[in-house]
Motif scaffolding. Structure first.
Motif, mmCIF file in Angstrom:
data_model
loop_
_atom_site.group_PDB
_atom_site.id
_atom_site.type_symbol
_atom_site.label_atom_id
_atom_site.label_comp_id
_atom_site.label_asym_id
_atom_site.label_seq_id
_atom_site.Cartn_x
_atom_site.Cartn_y
_atom_site.Cartn_z
ATOM 1 N N ASP A 47 -0.818 8.982 9.794
ATOM 2 C CA ASP A 47 -0.958 7.758 10.582
ATOM 3 C C ASP A 47 -2.446 7.458 10.686
ATOM 4 O O ASP A 47 -3.172 8.108 11.446
ATOM 5 C CB ASP A 47 -0.330 7.957 11.966
ATOM 6 N N ALA A 48 -2.904 6.499 9.887
ATOM 7 C CA ALA A 48 -4.335 6.186 9.802
ATOM 8 C C ALA A 48 -4.705 5.139 10.846
ATOM 9 O O ALA A 48 -4.007 4.139 11.004
ATOM 10 C CB ALA A 48 -4.682 5.674 8.406
ATOM 11 N N GLY A 49 -5.811 5.381 11.563
ATOM 12 C CA GLY A 49 -6.162 4.522 12.682
ATOM 13 C C GLY A 49 -5.158 4.695 13.799
ATOM 14 O O GLY A 49 -4.686 3.746 14.413
ATOM 15 N N CYS A 50 -4.831 5.951 14.093
ATOM 16 C CA CYS A 50 -3.695 6.270 14.964
ATOM 17 C C CYS A 50 -3.940 5.978 16.431
ATOM 18 O O CYS A 50 -2.995 5.941 17.219
ATOM 19 C CB CYS A 50 -3.313 7.741 14.801
ATOM 20 N N GLY A 51 -5.203 5.794 16.838
ATOM 21 C CA GLY A 51 -5.484 5.542 18.246
ATOM 22 C C GLY A 51 -5.006 6.676 19.117
ATOM 23 O O GLY A 51 -5.255 7.852 18.840
ATOM 24 N N THR A 52 -4.275 6.342 20.167
ATOM 25 C CA THR A 52 -3.807 7.349 21.117
ATOM 26 C C THR A 52 -2.464 7.965 20.717
ATOM 27 O O THR A 52 -1.815 8.611 21.534
ATOM 28 C CB THR A 52 -3.692 6.740 22.536
#
Length: 269
Positions: free
Chosen positions: A47-52
């Motif tokens: 999950d790229a740019g997964c944040g929180t």
């Protein structure tokens, strides 16, 4: 593009608490595509740019292992605290240079983040780390919503429109999202690709949850860092206009937020 705001601990908490959940329709679309193109078992998802971890956690039950990556230390810190699944790990990393071996990934998932990436570098990295028949999924919300509640739906939708237009009209990401990732889709070097638009979802929110969703937007947080007093006053004005449109608020009203998603899917042949 300015992505420093994502590194703020304050924003990471607001995002985790208030961003709307992942679309089940979009997730099922992605999993169906992956099964069609590669087949099971599903071993590794990134999950790229997964944040929180909002978009990472729903993948856990479908894959042997899931890795969430993001450039923000604070977002990864929140993700780790909020993730009970033992098959999920997180790493601080740009999407353009993933800490992964060549041809090792079944699925690269990117939810509400591809518009921040350096497209050319990201696409090269996707091609490097995907297995043969591995898949890429880019998806996001249309930057336009409709809000329905009794007989004041038109007024409420106009308030949503004005909120978005006031905050996003000077931002490059607004144009990228408004194009529904058309340029990203065209740039992908895979023969097997498709772009699905107009995927509808209805999200039920109280007025306070709606304001929290507004507050979790990148552009509102950027406004907040530039001029906290003006941004706070702006959100208070939006809150008052919602109350005026509905009438006296109890706080228990359930508003229907009508959103649409778009999704780019591609398979490495």
């Amino acid at each position: 593009m300015d992505t420093e705001i994502f590194k703020s601990e304050e924003y990471s908490k607001v995002y985790q608490d208030n961003m709307v959940p992942v679309s089940e329709k979009v997730l099922n679309l992605i999993l169906s595509y992956l099964e069609e193109k590669k087949g099971r078992p599903f071993e590794l998802a990134v999950d790229a740019g997964c944040g929180t971890g909002r978009s990472t956690r729903p993948l856990a039950e479908h894959f042997c292992k899931v890795i969430g990556i993001d450039i923000s230390k604070s977002q990864i810190h929140v993700a780790r605290k909020c993730t009970p699944q033992e098959n999920i790990t997180y790493q601080i990393s740009p999407a353009e240079k993933m800490p992964l071996e060549d041809a090792s990934v079944d699925l690269i998932n990117v939810d509400l983040a591809a518009h921040w990436f350096l497209a050319d570098q990201f696409i090269l990295e996707v091609n490097r780390v995907l297995k043969k028949r591995g898949c890429l999924a880019l998806h996001a919300l249309y930057p336009k919503f409709a809000l329905q509640y009794k007989n004041c739906s038109e007024k409420l939708t106009n308030i949503c429109d004005e909120f978005l237009n006031n905050l996003y009209k000077h931002e490059d990401v607004f144009d990228i999202m408004s194009s529904l990732y058309e340029e990203l889709f065209e740039a992908l070097p895979f023969a097997d690709k498709r772009r699905i638009t107009g995927i509808p979802e209805i999200i039920n929110l109280t007025p306070q949850e709606l304001l929290g969703f507004f507050e979790s937007s990148f552009m509102f947080q950027k406004f907040l860092t530039k001029d906290r007093a003006a941004a706070t006053a702006f959100l208070q004005t939006v809150e008052k206009r919602i109350a005026d449109a509905i009438g006296e608020l109890s706080g228990d009203e359930i508003l229907e937020l009508h959103v649409k998603y778009f999704c780019v899917l591609a398979c490495k042949s």
